[in-house]
Design a protein around this motif. Structure first.
Motif, PDB file in Angstrom:
ATOM      1  N   PHE A 171       0.777  -1.303  -0.221  1.00 16.58           N
ATOM      2  CA  PHE A 171       0.087   0.067   0.049  1.00 16.58           C
ATOM      3  C   PHE A 171       0.806   1.371   0.054  1.00 16.58           C
ATOM      4  O   PHE A 171       0.385   2.211  -0.096  1.00 16.58           O
ATOM      5  N   HIS A 172       2.182   1.102  -0.040  1.00 23.27           N
ATOM      6  CA  HIS A 172       3.176   2.207  -0.076  1.00 23.27           C
ATOM      7  C   HIS A 172       2.646   3.431   0.908  1.00 23.27           C
ATOM      8  O   HIS A 172       3.026   4.625   0.489  1.00 23.27           O
ATOM      9  N   LEU A 173       2.433   2.818   2.139  1.00 25.27           N
ATOM     10  CA  LEU A 173       2.158   3.800   3.022  1.00 25.27           C
ATOM     11  C   LEU A 173       1.295   5.001   2.833  1.00 25.27           C
ATOM     12  O   LEU A 173       1.566   6.397   3.235  1.00 25.27           O
ATOM     13  N   SER A 174       0.486   4.898   1.857  1.00 25.48           N
ATOM     14  CA  SER A 174      -0.639   5.881   1.476  1.00 25.48           C
ATOM     15  C   SER A 174      -1.994   5.871   2.437  1.00 25.48           C
ATOM     16  O   SER A 174      -2.146   4.768   2.901  1.00 25.48           O
ATOM     17  N   GLY A 175      -2.393   7.232   2.777  1.00 24.22           N
ATOM     18  CA  GLY A 175      -3.465   7.013   3.493  1.00 24.22           C
ATOM     19  C   GLY A 175      -3.465   6.538   5.086  1.00 24.22           C
ATOM     20  O   GLY A 175      -2.154   6.837   5.657  1.00 24.22           O
ATOM     21  N   VAL A 176      -4.286   5.780   5.498  1.00 25.95           N
ATOM     22  CA  VAL A 176      -4.223   5.281   6.794  1.00 25.95           C
ATOM     23  C   VAL A 176      -3.088   4.107   6.769  1.00 25.95           C
ATOM     24  O   VAL A 176      -2.517   3.953   8.009  1.00 25.95           O
ATOM     25  N   TRP A 177      -2.707   3.651   5.731  1.00 24.23           N
ATOM     26  CA  TRP A 177      -1.452   2.508   5.775  1.00 24.23           C
ATOM     27  C   TRP A 177      -0.246   3.471   6.568  1.00 24.23           C
ATOM     28  O   TRP A 177       0.576   2.614   6.828  1.00 24.23           O
TER      29      TRP A 177
END
Length: 173
Positions: free
Chosen positions: A82-88
Motif C-alpha cells: 500500500f506504499h504507506l498511503s493514507g491510513v496505511w
C-alpha cells in the motif's frame, strides 16, 4: 537448548537495536528504509527462533513470537503493498512500535528469568517486579506509539527518502 536461547537473545538484541533507530526516525517523521528492512528481518528471525522453544506450556516468548509475525506482516503490507498511503502510513508506524515493544517485553522477561536464577529472589517477588516493569514498558510504548503515529502520519511522501542516496527506497527487501 542453551544454543537456541543464545541465538534467540542475539536476534532479539539486533532487532531491538535496529527497531530503536527506526522508531527514532519515525518519531521525526522519516522512514529510514534500510534500517526498517533490517529491523523487520531481525524481528522475523527472532520470532521464528522463538517458535522453536519446546511446547511444555504456551510461554510469553511463543505468544510474542506469533503476534510479532502477524504484526510484522501488517507492517510489510502497509509499506510494500500500500506504499504507506493514507491510513496505511499510520498502520505502519503503529505496527513497527508494536513489534519493537514485543521484542523488548521478551528481553525483559529473559532478564528477569536469568536474574532470579542468579540472585535467588523469591519467585513471588521476582514475578511482581517483572509485571511492574512490563506494565511500565507497555505504558511507555503506548505513549510513544501515539506520538509516532501522529508525527509520521502528518509527514508527506517526501519523508520516504533513504538517508544514503536521496532516492525513494521502495525495494529494500
Amino acid at each position: 537448548m542453551s544454543i537456541l536461547r543464545f541465538v534467540y537473545a542475539v536476534c532479539d538484541l539486533f532487532a531491538i537495536g535496529a527497531g530503536t533507530i527506526v522508531l527514532l526516525g519515525l518519531f521525526t517523521g522519516e522512514l529510514i528504509a534500510k534500517r526498517a528492512a533490517l529491523f523487520l528481518k531481525c524481528a522475523l528471525a527472532t520470532s521464528i527462533t522463538g517458535l522453536f522453544f519446546p511446547l511444555h506450556d504456551f510461554t510469553l516468548v511463543q505468544m510474542c513470537s506469533m503476534l510479532s509475525v502477524y504484526v510484522s506482516g501488517m507492517a510489510f503490507l502497509a509499506w510494500h503493498k500500500f506504499h504507506l498511503s493514507g491510513v496505511w502510513r499510520s498502520i505502519f508506524a503503529l505496527t513497527i512500535t508494536i513489534v519493537l515493544y514485543l521484542n523488548v517485553v521478551v528481553a525483559i522477561d529473559g532478564v528477569f528469568d536469568q536474574m532470579s536464577r542468579f540472585t535467588g529472589l523469591a519467585p513471588a517477588q521476582s514475578e511482581l517486579t517483572s509485571r511492574a516493569t512490563k506494565f511500565l514498558v507497555m505504558v511507555f510504548f503506548a505513549v510513544i506509539g501515539i506520538v509516532v503515529v501522529k508525527r509520521f502520519h502528518n509527514r508527506g511522501a517526501h519523508s520516504l527518502r533513504s538517508h544514503t542516496n536521496g532516492v525513494a527506497d521502495k525495494h529494500v527487501f
